[in-house]
Design a protein around this motif. Structure first.
Motif, PDB file in Angstrom:
ATOM      1  N   THR B  30      -8.698  -6.899   7.316  1.00 45.32           N
ATOM      2  CA  THR B  30      -9.799  -6.983   8.209  1.00 45.32           C
ATOM      3  C   THR B  30     -10.962  -6.300   7.337  1.00 45.32           C
ATOM      4  O   THR B  30     -11.313  -6.751   6.171  1.00 45.32           O
ATOM      5  CB  THR B  30      -9.877  -6.139   9.549  1.00 45.32           C
ATOM      6  OG1 THR B  30      -9.347  -4.802   9.408  1.00 45.32           O
ATOM      7  CG2 THR B  30      -8.513  -6.697  10.482  1.00 45.32           C
ATOM      8  N   SER B  31     -11.527  -5.079   7.668  1.00 46.00           N
ATOM      9  CA  SER B  31     -12.568  -4.566   6.862  1.00 46.00           C
ATOM     10  C   SER B  31     -12.188  -3.137   6.143  1.00 46.00           C
ATOM     11  O   SER B  31     -12.806  -2.318   5.722  1.00 46.00           O
ATOM     12  CB  SER B  31     -13.668  -4.565   7.403  1.00 46.00           C
ATOM     13  OG  SER B  31     -14.395  -5.423   7.722  1.00 46.00           O
ATOM     14  N   TYR B  32     -10.793  -2.877   6.180  1.00 42.67           N
ATOM     15  CA  TYR B  32     -10.201  -1.560   5.586  1.00 42.67           C
ATOM     16  C   TYR B  32     -10.035  -1.621   4.060  1.00 42.67           C
ATOM     17  O   TYR B  32      -9.051  -1.761   3.804  1.00 42.67           O
ATOM     18  CB  TYR B  32      -8.911  -1.191   6.211  1.00 42.67           C
ATOM     19  CG  TYR B  32      -9.084  -0.890   7.763  1.00 42.67           C
ATOM     20  CD1 TYR B  32      -9.118  -1.463   8.812  1.00 42.67           C
ATOM     21  CD2 TYR B  32      -9.413   0.471   7.986  1.00 42.67           C
ATOM     22  CE1 TYR B  32      -9.108  -1.311  10.152  1.00 42.67           C
ATOM     23  CE2 TYR B  32      -9.498   1.012   9.277  1.00 42.67           C
ATOM     24  CZ  TYR B  32      -9.485   0.316  10.636  1.00 42.67           C
ATOM     25  OH  TYR B  32      -9.512   0.397  11.738  1.00 42.67           O
ATOM     26  N   ALA B  50     -15.021   0.865   3.988  1.00 43.81           N
ATOM     27  CA  ALA B  50     -14.908  -0.171   5.228  1.00 43.81           C
ATOM     28  C   ALA B  50     -15.797  -1.459   4.797  1.00 43.81           C
ATOM     29  O   ALA B  50     -16.532  -2.087   5.501  1.00 43.81           O
ATOM     30  CB  ALA B  50     -15.450   0.487   6.579  1.00 43.81           C
ATOM     31  N   ALA B  51     -15.382  -1.919   3.503  1.00 45.18           N
ATOM     32  CA  ALA B  51     -15.752  -2.993   2.909  1.00 45.18           C
ATOM     33  C   ALA B  51     -17.142  -3.019   2.428  1.00 45.18           C
ATOM     34  O   ALA B  51     -17.694  -3.742   1.408  1.00 45.18           O
ATOM     35  CB  ALA B  51     -15.466  -4.269   3.740  1.00 45.18           C
ATOM     36  N   SER B  52     -18.379  -2.479   3.241  1.00 42.59           N
ATOM     37  CA  SER B  52     -19.553  -2.789   2.845  1.00 42.59           C
ATOM     38  C   SER B  52     -20.253  -1.518   3.169  1.00 42.59           C
ATOM     39  O   SER B  52     -21.657  -1.492   2.875  1.00 42.59           O
ATOM     40  CB  SER B  52     -20.134  -3.912   3.580  1.00 42.59           C
ATOM     41  OG  SER B  52     -20.121  -3.730   5.054  1.00 42.59           O
ATOM     42  N   SER B  65     -19.005  -6.513  -0.268  1.00 45.83           N
ATOM     43  CA  SER B  65     -18.949  -7.522   0.829  1.00 45.83           C
ATOM     44  C   SER B  65     -17.825  -7.919   1.164  1.00 45.83           C
ATOM     45  O   SER B  65     -16.534  -7.527   0.288  1.00 45.83           O
ATOM     46  CB  SER B  65     -19.842  -8.510   0.689  1.00 45.83           C
ATOM     47  OG  SER B  65     -19.464  -9.133  -0.488  1.00 45.83           O
ATOM     48  N   SER B  67     -14.399  -9.696   4.153  1.00 40.18           N
ATOM     49  CA  SER B  67     -13.393  -9.075   5.210  1.00 40.18           C
ATOM     50  C   SER B  67     -12.286 -10.215   5.219  1.00 40.18           C
ATOM     51  O   SER B  67     -12.357 -11.192   4.419  1.00 40.18           O
ATOM     52  CB  SER B  67     -14.302  -9.321   6.369  1.00 40.18           C
ATOM     53  OG  SER B  67     -14.425 -10.775   6.856  1.00 40.18           O
ATOM     54  N   PHE B  71     -12.761  -9.677  -0.935  1.00 36.08           N
ATOM     55  CA  PHE B  71     -13.720  -8.750  -1.067  1.00 36.08           C
ATOM     56  C   PHE B  71     -14.241  -8.657  -2.636  1.00 36.08           C
ATOM     57  O   PHE B  71     -13.926  -9.150  -3.633  1.00 36.08           O
ATOM     58  CB  PHE B  71     -13.280  -7.568  -0.747  1.00 36.08           C
ATOM     59  CG  PHE B  71     -12.570  -7.392   0.425  1.00 36.08           C
ATOM     60  CD1 PHE B  71     -11.273  -7.625   0.643  1.00 36.08           C
ATOM     61  CD2 PHE B  71     -13.209  -6.859   1.413  1.00 36.08           C
ATOM     62  CE1 PHE B  71     -10.615  -7.562   1.905  1.00 36.08           C
ATOM     63  CE2 PHE B  71     -12.625  -7.006   2.996  1.00 36.08           C
ATOM     64  CZ  PHE B  71     -11.212  -7.044   2.943  1.00 36.08           C
ATOM     65  N   GLN B  90      -6.779  -0.591   0.005  1.00 34.68           N
ATOM     66  CA  GLN B  90      -6.507  -0.937   1.339  1.00 34.68           C
ATOM     67  C   GLN B  90      -6.159   0.246   2.032  1.00 34.68           C
ATOM     68  O   GLN B  90      -5.143   0.872   1.716  1.00 34.68           O
ATOM     69  CB  GLN B  90      -6.060  -2.282   1.605  1.00 34.68           C
ATOM     70  CG  GLN B  90      -4.407  -2.228   1.541  1.00 34.68           C
ATOM     71  CD  GLN B  90      -3.555  -1.497   2.272  1.00 34.68           C
ATOM     72  OE1 GLN B  90      -4.182  -1.483   3.424  1.00 34.68           O
ATOM     73  NE2 GLN B  90      -2.197  -1.075   2.062  1.00 34.68           N
ATOM     74  N   TYR B  92      -5.714  -0.296   5.560  1.00 36.71           N
ATOM     75  CA  TYR B  92      -5.434  -1.078   6.915  1.00 36.71           C
ATOM     76  C   TYR B  92      -3.936  -0.589   7.190  1.00 36.71           C
ATOM     77  O   TYR B  92      -3.644  -0.601   8.526  1.00 36.71           O
ATOM     78  CB  TYR B  92      -5.429  -2.531   6.660  1.00 36.71           C
ATOM     79  CG  TYR B  92      -4.988  -3.245   7.627  1.00 36.71           C
ATOM     80  CD1 TYR B  92      -3.777  -3.851   7.759  1.00 36.71           C
ATOM     81  CD2 TYR B  92      -5.726  -3.511   8.997  1.00 36.71           C
ATOM     82  CE1 TYR B  92      -3.395  -4.628   8.940  1.00 36.71           C
ATOM     83  CE2 TYR B  92      -5.480  -4.280  10.016  1.00 36.71           C
ATOM     84  CZ  TYR B  92      -4.271  -4.982  10.063  1.00 36.71           C
ATOM     85  OH  TYR B  92      -3.919  -5.588  11.130  1.00 36.71           O
TER      86      TYR B  92
END
Lengths: 126, 107
Positions: B30-32, B50-52, B65, B67, B71, B90, B92
């Motif tokens: 996801t975004s982790y 959290a990615a961004s 950026s 998801s 990335f 990561q 996640y």
């Protein structure tokens, strides 16, 4: 602001136990918002996550440690520790402690580690 | 375990260049996804979580950026102090895992 400081022996003999402590200052280790991690970096290599502990004592470990590792927390002393048994030359590394933010405690999901110790070099040699 | 693969492993660039580093996860996270900068002899420094999300105190020329599994870390205009090694990570699932690193060197 919060600071972390690792301490422990710089030299450990093969087959012995490595014990490191991370002292937390400027904030409480009992905050439920954070997890408290150990990470290591072999010479000229990348980063390896070893595990983390919550203030409650709940832990998550990297299976690569093959049950040799234990992370514990001492809330009155505002410290957490890593114990690694039966060390070999492959455990020679810089060891870091760090703080990360919890998102879902039950699954171990969290955000990145925003505060790190300076790192301590551990050499395994007879 | 979730495998994290960064590309390129090394990159030469000049001050003022726009630079992009990629990170791919072996399954959806996801975004982790987090990005760190490490300089020789120093601990890693969190840049993006959290990615961004830009970590407090990090210059706005850094951005992240993506998801799912793909990335990107972008540095919009390289400064002399940006030459370092960059890692993705990561968070996640455990074990948390890092990419192998991208060494950014001066051209």
């Amino acid at each position: 602001q919060v600071q972390l400081q690792e301490s422990g022996p710089g030299l450990v003999k093969p087959s012995q136990t490595l014990s490191l402590t991370c002292s937390v200052s400027g904030g409480s280790i009992s905050s439920g918002v954070y997890y408290w991690s150990w990470i290591r970096q072999h010479p000229e290599k990348g980063l390896e996550w070893l595990g983390f502990i919550y203030y409650s004592g709940s832990t998550h470990y990297n299976p690569s440690l093959k049950s040799r590792g234990t992370i514990s927390i001492d809330t009155p002393k505002n410290q957490f520790s890593l114990r690694l048994t039966s060390v070999t030359a492959a455990d020679t590394a810089v060891y870091y402690c760090a703080r990360g933010r919890v998102v879902v405690a039950a699954t171990g999901q969290g955000y990145g580690m925003d505060v790190w110790g300076q790192g301590t070099t551990v050499t395994v040699s007879s | 375990d979730i495998q994290m693969t960064q590309s390129p492993s090394a990159l030469s660039a000049s001050v003022g260049d726009r630079v992009t580093i990629s990170c791919r996860a072996s399954q959806s996270i996801t975004s982790y996804l987090n990005w760190y900068q490490q300089k020789p002899g120093k601990a890693p420094k969190l840049l993006i979580y959290a990615a961004s999300n830009l970590q407090s105190g990090v210059p706005s020329r850094f951005s992240g950026s993506g998801s799912g599994t793909d990335f990107t870390l972008t540095i919009s205009s390289l400064q002399p102090e940006d030459f370092a090694t960059y890692y993705c990570q990561q968070t996640y699932s455990t074990p948390q895992t890092f990419g192998q690193g991208t060494k950014l060197e001066i051209k």
